[in-house]
Scaffold this motif. Structure first.
Motif, short mmCIF file in Angstrom:
data_model
loop_
_atom_site.label_atom_id
_atom_site.label_comp_id
_atom_site.label_asym_id
_atom_site.label_seq_id
_atom_site.Cartn_x
_atom_site.Cartn_y
_atom_site.Cartn_z
N UNK A 92 1.00 -1.47 -0.18
CA UNK A 92 0.37 0.24 0.23
C UNK A 92 0.88 1.44 0.46
N UNK A 93 2.18 1.01 -0.73
CA UNK A 93 2.75 2.32 -1.23
C UNK A 93 2.25 2.99 -2.36
N UNK A 94 1.80 2.39 -3.31
CA UNK A 94 1.59 2.99 -4.28
C UNK A 94 0.22 1.93 -4.67
N UNK A 95 -1.13 3.56 -5.06
CA UNK A 95 -2.29 3.52 -4.65
C UNK A 95 -2.43 2.78 -3.83
N UNK A 96 -2.60 3.27 -2.23
CA UNK A 96 -2.74 2.72 -0.94
C UNK A 96 -4.26 3.21 -0.63
N UNK A 142 8.58 9.90 -9.44
CA UNK A 142 7.83 11.53 -8.51
C UNK A 142 6.86 11.25 -7.75
N UNK A 143 6.66 9.61 -6.95
CA UNK A 143 5.40 9.14 -6.25
C UNK A 143 4.35 9.18 -6.61
N UNK A 144 3.45 9.22 -7.83
CA UNK A 144 2.32 9.51 -8.53
C UNK A 144 1.89 8.39 -7.45
N UNK A 145 0.60 8.29 -7.42
CA UNK A 145 -0.64 7.76 -7.12
C UNK A 145 0.34 7.00 -5.51
N UNK A 146 1.14 7.72 -4.74
CA UNK A 146 1.87 7.05 -3.61
C UNK A 146 0.66 7.85 -2.31
N UNK A 147 1.50 7.18 -1.48
CA UNK A 147 0.76 7.34 0.19
C UNK A 147 0.57 8.71 -0.25
#
Length: 168
Positions: A92-96, A142-147
């Motif tokens: 849950x670090x990508x699209x959490x 870039x951390x897109x969709x990250x928490x």
């Protein structure tokens, strides 16, 4: 059977076998009974009064890494990035949350029916596999969709910042 009779018989069993053994056996009987009830629902009559049992298949929840393994991708770098994204997805670090998934799949399908991340794991990774390697790199960098970002570290840094005297 009345409550008193039941207590008497259970008392005899507990004295003979011990509480833990009786409790364990009762638990096993409950599991067997529910399994038999499930099988009973699957029994069908075939031809001459023969009963056949159709085995029920256990549903396996989709796992992001297994979905990526199933893809036939020749580009090793792209597959490696997809595995990294799959690990982050499971952690849950990508699209959490579901909203991230809905946002990502917005144009591809009706997002109002998406209720959980696991429901659309394969759809998410099929769409990710269709992206270029550079786009996947950018998503990770870039951390897109990250928490959601936490501002706690910035707040502590600002708190600890000592103001210099401006008496000049």
């Amino acid at each position: 059977m009345k409550q008193e009779q039941l207590q008497k018989r259970l008392g005899v069993l507990i004295n003979s076998f011990g509480y833990k053994t009786v409790r364990k056996t009762l638990g096993e009987m409950r599991v067997e009974k529910s399994a038999a009830a499930n099988r009973g629902a699957k029994i069908r009559r075939v031809g001459t009064d023969e009963l056949t049992i159709t085995p029920t298949k256990k549903r396996i929840k989709p796992n992001a890494a297994n979905v990526v393994k199933s893809f036939d991708i020749t580009d090793r770098e792209k597959k490696a990035i997809l595995f990294i994204i799959a690990e982050k997805y499971e952690a849950k670090e990508f699209m959490p949350n579901v909203n991230h998934v809905r946002d990502f799949l917005g144009g591809a399908r009706d997002v109002s029916r998406i209720k959980s991340r696991q429901q659309v794991t394969s759809a998410v990774f099929k769409q990710l596999a269709g992206l270029e390697t550079s786009e996947l790199h950018e998503m990770l960098d870039r951390g897109f969709y990250g928490p959601s970002k936490r501002l706690e570290s910035y707040a502590k840094a600002i708190e600890g910042f000592a103001r210099q005297d401006r008496s000049a």
